[in-house]
Design a protein around this motif. Structure first.
Motif, mmCIF file in Angstrom:
data_model
loop_
_atom_site.group_PDB
_atom_site.id
_atom_site.type_symbol
_atom_site.label_atom_id
_atom_site.label_comp_id
_atom_site.label_asym_id
_atom_site.label_seq_id
_atom_site.Cartn_x
_atom_site.Cartn_y
_atom_site.Cartn_z
ATOM 1 N N VAL A 100 -47.566 56.334 -9.500
ATOM 2 C CA VAL A 100 -47.085 56.387 -8.120
ATOM 3 C C VAL A 100 -46.600 57.800 -7.839
ATOM 4 C CG1 VAL A 100 -45.463 55.469 -6.413
ATOM 5 C CG2 VAL A 100 -46.348 53.980 -8.221
ATOM 6 N N ASP B 137 -53.886 55.026 -3.957
ATOM 7 C CA ASP B 137 -53.382 53.896 -3.194
ATOM 8 C C ASP B 137 -51.861 53.913 -3.169
ATOM 9 O OD1 ASP B 137 -55.922 52.952 -2.673
ATOM 10 O OD2 ASP B 137 -55.987 51.788 -4.531
ATOM 11 N N ASN B 138 -51.273 54.264 -4.304
ATOM 12 C CA ASN B 138 -49.810 54.285 -4.418
ATOM 13 C C ASN B 138 -49.295 55.704 -4.226
ATOM 14 O OD1 ASN B 138 -49.610 51.584 -4.781
ATOM 15 N ND2 ASN B 138 -49.339 51.645 -6.995
ATOM 16 N N ILE C 13 -42.451 50.183 -3.579
ATOM 17 C CA ILE C 13 -43.403 49.722 -4.596
ATOM 18 C C ILE C 13 -42.924 48.423 -5.240
ATOM 19 C CG2 ILE C 13 -44.366 52.003 -5.040
ATOM 20 C CD1 ILE C 13 -42.542 52.263 -7.457
#
Length: 679
Positions: free
Chosen positions: A55, A78-79, A203
């Motif tokens: 992330v 995506d993160n 997250i």
């Protein structure tokens, strides 16, 4: 959890990363700052480390090198999430960077931060000594410093929300602690702790170690600290000062903090300006543009030179002023803006204390019924002198106004009605209007036309019922320990022959309107105060120990007879009533005020206490009012809860849950004569 997180940004990300590790020790967190982006030799190595992160959180900083560095780290992920750099100049609006494209370093004795006032004064030819006189309320006002706190708040919340982070709740908590910034872009450590928590929540990480502040030091406190100037602090409800702290983050442990007074700061700043091109002395991030501020300062200096230092009122102790020692509840920011709506408490204190043995009577507008219902529900001695026959159901009794008020006088909307009600109960005033015809059948009492929904069969029955009613009303005045009156309206209708004032215009719920006999009246604040004074004098004459509690109804007018918008009439009506109540409390003994009106109408609740019609009051609004009523005005509470909600899930005396809950709700329903105007 073994996830690896990368955090990219300015100097704030060091502390944010440390908090992430403190919240979740299993996390692997690395941070990358501006210097990592600028260091081209090691940049590939840093970007490789970032590529290994699961992330990435990054601040969208504008530097060419940093922008590319951040973009490469976030591309194709995506993160990957952006979050803004934290900036809030509201406490220190004079604190700026100097430079056209890039901030210059060492522009003042504390480093890269400079005083915009010092810069403008230098550019306009003032000496350091003359510049000291520019640090005053007049200059701050004209430069827009006093407006910057609210503007900074809005900009900060918007910068976070635009990137998908809502920090409005956190901001309210920070503001409660007073100053939460060391400088314009160095927040206190607890702020960065909340930012780290907010990022982790993106997250799905919400199970965090508690009390982590003890594990992470506040690097901002070790660095530069810019003061909150006293005049700015007084507007915000906090203490101010004029001392600057230089950074001691890397100084020896035994070295004392370097505290710099204003004179030394300005002198040192001017010495540094001498070595900088005047074209480069551009203030960045001020309340107004550099050019506009420079023009304003030039006008101020011209006035200063023309009138002398006396126009700035610089004599005396700068740190001592009338607002310095006031309580938190006297400042909007501390008492309203930084408090959750449910916690706003405008009562502060009350000399009036109601015990369960006191006989409390109520009269007034529809809203007064809430006080009556909650007093009864909580076991207080609510005085009722006209009780319903045992043959009536609870709902039937309420429809016929039994127990709605202490006696069945219906809504007493105006203070003139109240005075005349007393005089009628005491037999010293007998109005000319004795009986009105019911709109459909039968007859009604002109002064309580809806007390019997279907009217009475004969005029004699109306007179007989009124005699019994006035006896009961007289008992209310003679026996009440506390008389609660809710002021509702200024508009009314009265008979031209004797000045008798009615709760409704003739023809609405009884009688026939004849402009030769009846006239409209809209009472002034002075007339209302005189009515209150007359009533207090009268009730004290028959009941010397009685205390009077005034409130103002927050319920808007159903309709206005004035040829203007109903909103304008509502504003006038409530304003006049509030002024009269304040005047009465100030000038009359044993008269008190409770701020029901302010609690419901206050903009702190953003209108959430009103129903869909923008007029009826929701249960949560009544709850807020009555919670504060019981907290401040009562002693020896008899019920389990100050709100009187005695466990609606269980009922009482074996009553089924559904019927008990319904009965509790019915107590909060009000009977409002005024609504007949809009039928």
């Amino acid at each position: 959890m073994t996830a690896k997180i990368g955090v990219i940004g300015n100097c704030q990300v060091d502390t944010i990363a440390r908090f992430m590790r403190a919240y979740v020790p299993e996390l692997r967190v690395e941070y990358f700052t501006n210097s990592d982006a600028e260091n081209l030799e090691k940049r590939e190595e840093k970007e490789k480390k970032l590529s290994e992160c699961d992330v990435v959180f990054s601040q969208p900083l504008r530097s060419d090198h940093f922008g590319a560095f951040s973009f490469n780290a976030l591309a194709g992920r995506d993160n990957a999430f952006f979050f803004p750099p934290f900036s809030f100049p509201g406490f220190q609006p004079d604190c700026v960077y100097i430079g056209i494209k890039k901030a210059l370093s060492k522009t003042s004795p504390v480093g890269a931060y400079s005083s915009s006032i010092a810069v403008y004064s230098y550019l306009l030819g003032l000496t350091p000594q003359e510049t000291l006189q520019m640090y005053n309320e007049v200059v701050y006002e004209k430069l827009g410093f006093f407006d910057l706190w609210e503007n900074s708040k809005n900009l900060l919340l918007k910068s976070f929300s635009s990137l998908g982070h809502d920090i409005s709740g956190e901001f309210e908590e920070w503001a409660k602690d007073g100053v939460f910034m060391h400088t314009i872009n160095h927040p206190h450590v607890f702020v960065l702790a909340d930012v780290a928590k907010k990022l982790l929540s993106k997250i799905g990480i919400t199970e965090l170690r508690q009390n982590v502040l003890k594990y992470v030091s506040d690097h901002g406190a070790d660095d530069i600290i810019w003061p909150v100037y006293p005049e700015i602090g007084s507007r915000l409800g906090i203490s101010g000062e004029m001392e600057f702290k230089a950074s001691d983050r890397y100084a020896p442990v035994d070295l004392r903090p370097q505290i710099i007074d204003l004179s030394t700061f300005v002198q040192g700043s001017f010495e540094r300006y001498d070595s900088i091109s005047r074209d480069a002395l551009i203030c960045r991030s001020t309340a107004k543009s550099h050019e506009e501020s420079l023009e304003i300062m030039n006008e101020i200096i011209s006035d200063f030179r023309r009138e002398g230092s006396s126009c700035f009122n610089m004599k005396g102790d700068r740190s001592n002023h009338p607002y310095k020692k006031l309580s938190k509840y006297q400042f909007w920011r501390k008492a309203v803006a930084s408090v959750s709506a449910r916690d706003v408490d405008p009562v502060v204190s009350s000399d009036l204390k109601i015990s369960p043995t006191d006989r409390v009577a109520t009269a007034g507008s529809c809203f007064a019924q809430h006080i009556a219902a909650r007093l009864q529900r909580n076991g207080f001695g609510y005085l009722v002198t006209e009780r319903a026959p045992s043959t009536l159901t609870e709902q039937e009794a309420k429809e016929r106004n039994f127990g709605v008020f202490s006696a069945r006088y219906g809504n007493v909307y105006t203070t003139r009605q109240l005075v005349q009600l007393f005089d009628r109960a005491m037999g010293v005033f007998t109005p000319d209007d004795a009986v009105w015809e019911h709109p459909e059948s039968g007859y009604v009492d002109p002064f309580r036309p809806q007390i019997e929904p279907r009217g009475l069969r004969t005029p004699e029955a109306v007179v007989q019922a009124r005699v019994a009613h006035l006896v009961a009303t007289r008992t209310v005045f003679e026996q009440a320990d506390i008389f609660v009156f809710t002021l509702g309206l200024t508009e009314g209708w009265r008979a031209k022959s004797d000045g008798a004032v009615f709760p409704l215009a003739p023809g609405v719920a009884g009688g026939i309107f004849d402009p030769k006999r009846y006239e409209f009246v809209n009472f002034t604040a002075q007339e209302i105060f005189q009515d209150i004074a007359d009533f207090v004098s009268r009730i004290k004459g028959v009941n010397p120990g009685c205390q009077v509690l005034l409130t103002v109804s927050p319920v808007p007018l159903v309709a206005t007879y004035e040829d203007r918008h109903v909103l304008v009439s509502t504003t006038y009506s409530k304003s006049a009533l509030r002024v009269a109540a304040e005047t009465a409390c100030t000038n009359l003994a044993d008269v008190h005020y409770f701020p029901s009106y302010e609690i419901i109408t206050g903009n702190f609740n953003r209108g959430s206490y009103y129903g869909e019609d923008m007029r009826s009051i929701k249960a949560e609004g009544v709850d807020h009012v009555m919670e504060l009523f019981f907290r401040h005005l009562t002693v020896g509470m008899a019920a389990e809860s100050s709100l009187g909600v005695q466990s609606e899930t269980t009922g009482q005396r074996g009553e089924p849950e559904s019927s008990f809950a319904a009965r509790m709700r019915s107590l909060d329903e009000v009977v409002c004569d005024e609504e007949a105007l809009d039928r």
